[in-house]
Write an enzyme that holds these catalytic residues in place. Structure first.
Site, mmCIF file in Angstrom:
data_model
loop_
_atom_site.group_PDB
_atom_site.id
_atom_site.type_symbol
_atom_site.label_atom_id
_atom_site.label_comp_id
_atom_site.label_asym_id
_atom_site.label_seq_id
_atom_site.Cartn_x
_atom_site.Cartn_y
_atom_site.Cartn_z
ATOM 1 N N THR A 44 0.832 -1.204 0.000
ATOM 2 C CA THR A 44 0.000 0.000 0.000
ATOM 3 C C THR A 44 0.867 1.255 0.000
ATOM 4 O OG1 THR A 44 -1.758 -1.160 1.180
ATOM 5 C CG2 THR A 44 -1.801 1.246 1.244
ATOM 6 N N HIS A 47 1.959 1.910 -3.462
ATOM 7 C CA HIS A 47 0.894 2.576 -4.226
ATOM 8 C C HIS A 47 0.953 4.083 -3.985
ATOM 9 C CE1 HIS A 47 -1.404 -0.800 -5.820
ATOM 10 N NE2 HIS A 47 -1.369 -1.392 -4.632
ATOM 11 N N HIS A 67 2.368 2.365 7.910
ATOM 12 C CA HIS A 67 1.427 1.832 8.914
ATOM 13 C C HIS A 67 1.901 0.560 9.611
ATOM 14 C CE1 HIS A 67 0.350 0.060 4.997
ATOM 15 N NE2 HIS A 67 0.010 -1.013 5.684
ATOM 16 N N CYS A 97 -14.798 3.253 14.860
ATOM 17 C CA CYS A 97 -15.660 4.191 15.585
ATOM 18 C C CYS A 97 -16.257 3.624 16.869
ATOM 19 C CB CYS A 97 -16.786 4.656 14.668
ATOM 20 S SG CYS A 97 -18.060 3.408 14.332
ATOM 21 N N CYS A 100 -20.802 1.931 15.136
ATOM 22 C CA CYS A 100 -21.604 1.443 14.015
ATOM 23 C C CYS A 100 -22.039 0.004 14.274
ATOM 24 C CB CYS A 100 -20.837 1.540 12.701
ATOM 25 S SG CYS A 100 -19.444 0.390 12.562
ATOM 26 N N CYS A 103 -19.119 -2.579 14.419
ATOM 27 C CA CYS A 103 -18.360 -2.534 15.671
ATOM 28 C C CYS A 103 -19.153 -3.152 16.823
ATOM 29 C CB CYS A 103 -17.997 -1.093 16.016
ATOM 30 S SG CYS A 103 -16.689 -0.383 14.993
ATOM 31 N N CYS A 111 -15.738 -1.929 10.151
ATOM 32 C CA CYS A 111 -16.335 -0.666 10.604
ATOM 33 C C CYS A 111 -16.614 0.277 9.440
ATOM 34 C CB CYS A 111 -15.390 0.023 11.594
ATOM 35 S SG CYS A 111 -15.867 1.698 12.057
ATOM 36 N N ARG A 204 11.195 -13.781 -5.893
ATOM 37 C CA ARG A 204 10.178 -14.103 -4.900
ATOM 38 C C ARG A 204 9.739 -15.560 -4.977
ATOM 39 N NH1 ARG A 204 7.037 -8.216 -4.747
ATOM 40 N NH2 ARG A 204 8.474 -7.338 -3.190
ATOM 41 N N SER A 267 -6.013 -8.719 -2.366
ATOM 42 C CA SER A 267 -5.348 -7.739 -3.223
ATOM 43 C C SER A 267 -6.224 -6.524 -3.518
ATOM 44 C CB SER A 267 -4.934 -8.401 -4.540
ATOM 45 O OG SER A 267 -6.077 -8.853 -5.252
#
Length: 354
Positions: A44, A47, A67, A97, A100, A103, A111, A204, A267
């Site tokens: 990500t 990207h 992240h 949150c 919702c 959750c 969520c 790989r 993906s």
């Protein structure tokens, strides 16, 4: 905590990123501030770095991305009770949150108001990152920081593979990026009788062998559908894990699945993909499941136990550890596919590079 920190910033709506000084985040009462020890580069992030069509439609520059990480809690908010200064932690990256219907019914990973660290809000490509206390995951003290930093993507692999029981079944994994490679180990540890690793990147595919794949399928040398059927009595694989995001591979994955089989898709294709729903799915009774994130926190528990008990070994996936400042080299390795997982080490944890 006042002052500034080094951070990798998506400064403009264009290719690349820059290393610059940014303010250290200020935390709210329910948040913790974590000093990052190691952070890994995800597909990500690539990207976002490349600024492809998906990134253009999702993220807003300028901001700090990244992240996947591990670090040490250095400050806690007034309402924090479970985390304390000095804790060695990683973090779930979906900030939810808690209100919702998803959750409230124990499906926080779905969520409706999810904000993703490093995608929708400032992330961990920095010396410090803040997260809600509920997102903190405590690590064993002895866990190497390289492995602690890749538990989030390992959770993607675990969620994708274990969404469907694989014991005694054949599993085909399309796409041998880092998550696909980890999925091989998860499938083998979970009792899959044979695992197919499908890709065209020789680097790989070699890693896929190390991770325990029974069959290496180089799509540059043959039709993966024919190869998979050859080893499955012409029926196809019972479970497909689609990790590539390539339109051709997605269609091949569907064709490679046995009638009545399961196709789990993690993906993120950059553009809409054309498939033949009637003939590829409906008439063959396939179940197609989208996989997002990790089950909070069932998947984290599974990941932690798989690592703690040495049931899986994902160390071969970590092919490069680089100083944080060499992030451009890390992104180039990821873009070229000449790596497994690239981990960026913060100054206090730099141990050289592989």
């Amino acid at each position: 905590m006042c002052g500034t920190m080094k951070a990798i910033v998506k400064k403009e709506s264009a290719y690349g990123a820059v290393l610059m000084e940014m303010p250290i985040p200020e935390i709210n009462d329910h948040e913790v501030l974590i000093q990052v020890k190691a952070t890994s580069i995800c597909g990500t992030d690539v990207h976002i770095y490349n600024w492809d069509d998906w990134a253009k439609g999702r993220v807003k520059a300028p901001y700090i991305f990244g992240h996947e990480f591990t670090g040490e809690v250095v400050k806690t908010g007034k309402q924090v009770s479970r985390a304390k200064v000095g804790d060695f932690v990683s973090a779930e990256t979906h900030v939810v949150c808690n209100q919702c219907s998803m959750c409230l019914t124990g499906q926080q990973h779905l969520c409706n108001e999810t904000k993703i660290l490093g995608v929708d809000i400032d992330g961990c490509f920095a010396e410090y990152v803040k997260v809600p206390e509920q997102n903190v995951w405590h690590n064993p003290a002895q866990m190497p920081v390289e492995l602690a930093s890749i538990q989030e993507p390992l959770g993607n692999a675990v969620h994708t593979v274990l969404h469907t029981p694989v014991s005694g079944k054949s599993v085909a994994i399309f796409g041998c990026g880092p998550i696909g490679l980890m999925a091989i180990a998860v499938a083998k540890a979970s009792g899959a009788v044979q695992v197919f690793a499908v890709d065209q990147n020789q680097y790989r595919l070699d890693l896929a062998r190390k991770m325990g794949a029974d069959h290496i399928v180089d799509i540059g040398k043959g039709d993966p559908v024919e190869v998979i059927k050859q080893f499955t009595r012409m029926e196809g694989a019972d479970v497909i894990c689609e990790m590539s995001g390539h339109p051709v591979a997605i269609n091949q994955a569907l064709e490679s699945c046995a009638n009545g089989g399961k196709v789990n898709i993690l993906s993120l294709p950059e553009r809409p993909v054309t498939i033949d729903i009637t003939n590829q799915i409906v008439f063959r009774g396939l179940t197609v499941q989208g996989i997002t994130g990790r089950k909070m926190f069932e998947t984290w528990r599974q990941v932690s136990e798989l690592l703690r008990t040495n049931t899986i070994d994902v160390q071969p996936v970590v092919t490069h550890t680089l100083p944080f400042e060499q992030f451009e080299k890390g992104f180039e390795l990821m873009r070229n596919g000449t790596c497994g997982k690239v981990v960026l080490m913060m100054p206090s944890n730099q141990r050289g590079k592989k």
